[in-house]
Design an enzyme around this catalytic site. Structure first.
Site, PDB file in Angstrom:
ATOM      1  N   GLU A 185     176.106  53.692  35.524  1.00  0.00           N
ATOM      2  CA  GLU A 185     174.671  53.545  35.260  1.00  0.00           C
ATOM      3  C   GLU A 185     174.331  53.681  33.783  1.00  0.00           C
ATOM      4  O   GLU A 185     173.223  53.335  33.365  1.00  0.00           O
ATOM      5  CB  GLU A 185     173.871  54.565  36.066  1.00  0.00           C
ATOM      6  CG  GLU A 185     174.002  55.992  35.578  1.00  0.00           C
ATOM      7  CD  GLU A 185     173.058  56.965  36.287  1.00  0.00           C
ATOM      8  OE1 GLU A 185     171.914  56.562  36.567  1.00  0.00           O
ATOM      9  OE2 GLU A 185     173.482  58.098  36.564  1.00  0.00           O
ATOM     10  N   CYS A 223     204.243  42.039  37.874  1.00  0.00           N
ATOM     11  CA  CYS A 223     203.149  42.922  38.290  1.00  0.00           C
ATOM     12  C   CYS A 223     203.596  43.912  39.352  1.00  0.00           C
ATOM     13  O   CYS A 223     203.398  45.113  39.228  1.00  0.00           O
ATOM     14  CB  CYS A 223     201.979  42.089  38.802  1.00  0.00           C
ATOM     15  SG  CYS A 223     200.664  43.065  39.550  1.00  0.00           S
TER      16      CYS A 223
END
Length: 652
Positions: A632, A209
């Site tokens: 949203e 990583c």
């Protein structure tokens, strides 16, 4: 040993005899005793305090550590029955010392649970006194929750080995596990030795990583985003546009013609950041009192590792328990000349400009690399054997492919390399399975990853690997050899994600040395694919949900939208974001969420928490959205696929 909360829960049905030991002038001792005594007054049939008061600190320590050595006896509780001893007790030296027992005697043989010090005792009391939460089905919340039932591994606090835990691999999971175990009182060492890639690339502590994965990938992805912003966004917002240029454009803004990009500057700055992280991890291990050994490890037997340093010097290290956290490595391309290809192990530190690139494979690694290389102006082709992003939602994968094609990435579908040859100019001529060929400066293979287990000597400890991927099968991270454990990418069936390895490492350490029985939860793990059109996802794909639950039981809500920040740029406004929710028709439970658009990781993380809590689709729609954001869009989903209605979003 159980946690204070678990011990308190089990005490609800029987009387708990709570022992609190300390010296009389110690305020923490007096506080713990007082709180337990108060609970005893409130619940006389359920709690009894037994106080062990010593006249001085010296007398207390003589009983606890030096003479009677009571803490050592407590640490051994349960080991004869194969249960995990509590190393916290063996290292507890402060006042008070609190435990549960079957009676009022002061012998260690009566101890049933070690609680800890003052804070632990107060936590136990809070948990005992707290009302039990009730789930919607009327059961006590947490009842029936899965426990990790481990096979006894023979560990005891007085074992004769060098370390309580030896970790093979200094990646994210191994480092997390080692530091957590050390914080719980275990003697821990980490063996980490990076074998060079076939192309000769080496790196430092931190694993895939940090060095050749998530971190450099995200930074180079960001470089591509900056390039896109400069070309497609900035001039339409007036950034970098002089008054003279604006007059020449006659009020009609245009995309910027930016072609220059320095690979050397990008590579050097990314590598400088990575080296800083390597150093930080070394410091972290030292501060957490974890021994770091820059050596390669091979099993000799179930308690011995042979070590080899970079000069070839050999030695041995012994352990009570061993954790294999060596991760994986890219699978090589198996065609004549396949060794000419590099992999993701090499691209982030490549000491030359990648130039014209062929990415072989349709994995997320291949598409991410293709995306950022194209984004910084390189000529990129992707060779696809079958489908894009196998294992991910098919609709989302196809939308990503379409977006990348529109941005200039070329796709050769249904082909694999059959031959690679070096040209006189030092380039690579690649012949594909359809007979076509082309010449590239760089070939990057990303066709999958296998466990890095070949040189571990696992056969010496009776641990077998899956022959398909060289990964280690396990249950609750415990292998077929009870004192050998495994986490992260090298564990068969484990999601290849850094946060998964970190959580699994911490969870395992708490079970081995902290008394926890809570297993790692591998369900509903969020992830994001950092392709040019970012993809965030959690839960079931639409395809998997339909397959598992049946078409008649699944509802899919979906929507296309244009992110507000794209709307000013004509080039951007040609594209759309996308989101969908996969829902159980009968329970209204959300089975999966999928999002394509800007900042996908930031958008999906919060929904991941909701999914872990078992949110219903009505919960999502009842949430008041933050306006104007792309996140949203989930809260306003209303169009189902089954309806056949237009899924394009309207305005506010």
């Amino acid at each position: 040993m159980a946690s204070p909360a678990a011990a308190a829960a089990s005490a609800a049905a029987t009387k708990s005899v709570v022992h609190v030991a300390g010296y009389t002038s110690c305020g923490f001792f007096r506080r713990a005793s007082s709180v337990v005594a108060s609970l005893g007054l409130l619940f006389p049939h359920r709690i009894q305090l037994v106080e062990h008061a010593f006249p001085s600190r010296e007398a207390y320590r003589e009983w606890l550590i030096h003479g009677t050595n009571f803490r050592e006896g407590v640490a051994k509780v349960g080991t004869k029955e194969g249960k995990v001893g509590n190393l916290r007790a063996a290292n507890h030296a402060s006042s008070p010392f609190c435990w549960l027992a079957s009676g009022t005697g002061d012998g260690a043989e009566d101890v049933t649970e070690f609680i800890g010090g003052c804070d632990d005792a107060l936590d136990w009391c809070r948990s005992f006194a707290s009302p039990k939460a009730v789930a919607p089905n009327g059961a006590e919340e947490g009842k029936g929750e899965e426990e990790a039932t481990m096979v006894p591994d023979g560990h005891a606090p007085d074992h004769p080995y060098d370390y309580d835990l030896l970790v093979l691999g200094g990646g994210s999971g191994g480092l997390a596990a080692s530091k957590e175990a050390s914080s719980l009182g275990a003697r821990v060492a980490v063996l980490d030795y990076v074998k060079p890639s076939p192309a000769g690339t080496k790196w430092g502590l931190g694993g895939t990583c940090v060095n050749v994965g998530c971190i450099p990938k995200k930074l180079m992805h960001h470089a591509a985003q900056l390039s896109e912003h400069a070309k497609l966004d900035a001039p339409h917002y007036g950034v970098g546009v002089s008054e003279k240029t604006a007059e020449e454009w006659m009020g009609m803004s245009r995309d910027a013609d930016i072609k220059e990009h320095s690979w050397d500057i990008l590579r050097q700055n990314v590598q400088n950041h990575v080296r800083g992280l390597n150093f930080k991890y070394r410091v972290d291990l030292r501060e957490k009192e974890v021994t770091y050994l820059n050596q390669l490890g091979t099993f000799l037997d179930a308690h011995t590792i042979e070590t080899t340093d970079k000069k070839g010097h050999k030695g041995t290290v012994t352990f009570s328990r061993c954790l294999v956290a060596v991760g994986g490595r890219p699978a090589p391309i198996s065609c004549p000349g396949g060794e000419l290809a590099i992999s993701s192990d090499d691209v982030f530190s490549l000491d030359r400009d990648p130039g014209k690139v062929l990415c072989v494979g349709a994995s997320y690694i291949s598409l991410e690399c293709a995306g950022f290389l194209n984004g910084i102006g390189r000529d990129v082709t992707v060779a696809v054997r079958s489908i894009l992003l196998r294992g991910f939602d098919r609709e989302c994968a196809d939308l990503i492919g379409a977006y990348m094609k529109s941005e200039g990435v070329k796709f050769r579908e249904g082909v694999v390399p059959t031959k690679m040859e070096k040209t006189a100019e030092g380039k690579i001529e690649v012949t594909l399975s359809d007979g076509s060929s082309d010449v590239y400066d760089t070939v990057l293979g990303a066709i999958g990853r296998t466990g890095d287990t070949a040189r571990l000597g696992l056969s010496n400890v009776g641990v077998a690997v899956n022959p398909k991927n060289a990964k280690i099968p396990a249950k609750f991270e415990q292998t077929s050899t009870p004192n050998v454990y495994v986490i992260g990418d090298v564990m068969d069936g484990c999601p290849e994600l850094t946060p998964v390895a970190i959580h699994a490492g911490k969870s395992l350490a708490r079970r081995l040395f902290g008394g926890s029985t809570r297993p790692m939860d591998y369900r509903n793990v969020c992830t994001t694919v950092f392709t040019p059109l970012e993809y965030g996802t959690v839960g079931y794909s639409e395809d998997d949900a339909l397959s598992e639950f049946g078409k008649e039981n699944v509802e899919v809500y979906h929507k296309y939208f244009v992110p507000l920040e794209w709307s000013v740029s004509p080039s951007r406004a040609e594209h759309r974001g996308f989101c969908k929710a996969v829902v159980d028709k009968h329970t209204n439970k959300v089975l999966g969420l999928h999002y394509l658009g800007p900042n996908a990781g930031e958008v999906m993380q919060g929904f991941g928490t909701a999914m872990k809590l078992g949110c219903a689709f009505d919960d999502v729609r009842d949430t008041v959205g933050i306006h104007p954001t792309t996140a949203e869009e989930f809260t306003t989903l209303s169009v189902t696929k089954a309806s056949g209605e237009d899924a394009a979003a309207g305005g506010c």
